[in-house]
Design a protein around this motif. Sequence first.
Motif, PDB file in Angstrom:
ATOM      1  N   ARG A  93      -6.706   3.977   1.261  1.00  0.00           N
ATOM      2  CA  ARG A  93      -6.119   2.829   0.120  1.00  0.00           C
ATOM      3  C   ARG A  93      -6.486   2.208  -0.533  1.00  0.00           C
ATOM      4  O   ARG A  93      -5.630   1.321  -1.186  1.00  0.00           O
ATOM      5  CB  ARG A  93      -5.744   2.164   1.717  1.00  0.00           C
ATOM      6  CG  ARG A  93      -4.650   2.526   2.544  1.00  0.00           C
ATOM      7  CD  ARG A  93      -4.126   1.723   3.968  1.00  0.00           C
ATOM      8  NE  ARG A  93      -3.867   0.023   4.095  1.00  0.00           N
ATOM      9  CZ  ARG A  93      -3.758  -0.035   5.145  1.00  0.00           C
ATOM     10  NH1 ARG A  93      -4.133   0.255   6.111  1.00  0.00           N
ATOM     11  NH2 ARG A  93      -3.459  -1.412   4.136  1.00  0.00           N
ATOM     12  N   ASN A  97      -6.319   1.607  -4.113  1.00  0.00           N
ATOM     13  CA  ASN A  97      -5.865   0.259  -4.694  1.00  0.00           C
ATOM     14  C   ASN A  97      -6.835   0.425  -6.264  1.00  0.00           C
ATOM     15  O   ASN A  97      -6.804  -0.315  -7.095  1.00  0.00           O
ATOM     16  CB  ASN A  97      -6.059  -1.149  -3.811  1.00  0.00           C
ATOM     17  CG  ASN A  97      -5.081  -1.325  -2.601  1.00  0.00           C
ATOM     18  OD1 ASN A  97      -3.560  -1.131  -3.066  1.00  0.00           O
ATOM     19  ND2 ASN A  97      -5.624  -0.915  -1.637  1.00  0.00           N
ATOM     20  N   MET A 122       0.280   4.980   7.754  1.00  0.00           N
ATOM     21  CA  MET A 122       0.525   3.977   6.893  1.00  0.00           C
ATOM     22  C   MET A 122       1.668   3.101   8.364  1.00  0.00           C
ATOM     23  O   MET A 122       1.502   2.335   9.082  1.00  0.00           O
ATOM     24  CB  MET A 122      -0.102   3.376   5.906  1.00  0.00           C
ATOM     25  CG  MET A 122      -0.539   3.229   5.319  1.00  0.00           C
ATOM     26  SD  MET A 122      -0.957   2.447   3.392  1.00  0.00           S
ATOM     27  CE  MET A 122       0.013   4.120   2.581  1.00  0.00           C
ATOM     28  N   ASP A 168       0.476  -1.028  -0.144  1.00  0.00           N
ATOM     29  CA  ASP A 168      -0.028  -0.247   0.091  1.00  0.00           C
ATOM     30  C   ASP A 168       0.703   1.334   0.135  1.00  0.00           C
ATOM     31  O   ASP A 168      -0.033   2.609  -0.709  1.00  0.00           O
ATOM     32  CB  ASP A 168      -1.116   0.424   0.950  1.00  0.00           C
ATOM     33  CG  ASP A 168      -2.308  -0.943   1.366  1.00  0.00           C
ATOM     34  OD1 ASP A 168      -2.392  -1.199   1.803  1.00  0.00           O
ATOM     35  OD2 ASP A 168      -2.159  -0.918  -0.517  1.00  0.00           O
TER      36      ASP A 168
END
Length: 295
Positions: free
Chosen positions: A190, A194, A125, A84
């Motif tokens: 995220r 994606n 993150m 990620d």
Amino acid sequence: MCACLLVISCSFKGERAIRNNFAGVVIVAVLLLVIGIIVIGVLRQSRKNHKNVRLQNEQLQQTLEELEYANQNIVRIMRIMAHDLRNPLSGMIGLANTMAEDETVDEKKHMLRLIEATGVHSLDMINELLTSGLADENEPLVKHPLDIKELLCDSVELLRFKAAEKNQQIIFESLNVPIIATVNHEKIWRVFNNLIVNAIKFSHKGGIIKVSIYENADKKTVLISVADNGIGIPDKDKERIFEMFTSAKRVGTDGEQPFGLGLSISKRVIEYHNGKLWVENNAGQGSVFYIELPL
């Protein structure tokens, strides 16, 4: 008289023989009893030893399974975080390269804002990885109300530069009103990254990617879609692509390496938000990924 003595003698010998036989039987019985006691003792000790060995094996097996699970969990989380982090960092590099070119002041300010937001999300993150101690992801989500449309728009703006590398366009469609949902900011961001990165990866050069978000007031949900014009997904793989480390992965249209992680991560995040993530065939060519979240 002699005959009488002979009878007495024979009788005496018979009784002695009987006594001898009886003594022999008793000795044999005692020996058998002793042997039986010894055998029973050996069997009991053997069963006890076998039980102890079995318990030790079970404990050892449980320990090995726990170690294996911990090892797999660490590897899984590390791979997820590394996966990620690739997307936002790639976007930041693209923005930085673009800023080196001549642009107006307003455009540069907008890019700086995107770089700042991307850097903050990336740090979130990393902080999540550090504070979790590599623990499992089953911890409760911290959610806050936010304008999810603005968050999606930022993701689109950030990834336009990545799409431009393949001469692709990203079209963003929505009404000019905020859409407020209670979500975990970092995790939903995220998911958006994606899905859009996947659309870029599997769309052909010069293609168009459509990203939309609309509120369904009747269902009290928000519906988000990411449509590409890429290589599509075979029906047999439409569920498998959401599995962790799936084998149903393919190389991108420009040779991009597949990892088999992004969709699994995204589906888990959406389900944690009591939402749904699924894929359908595009009316033209390619795929459309849908997200439905409660408002």
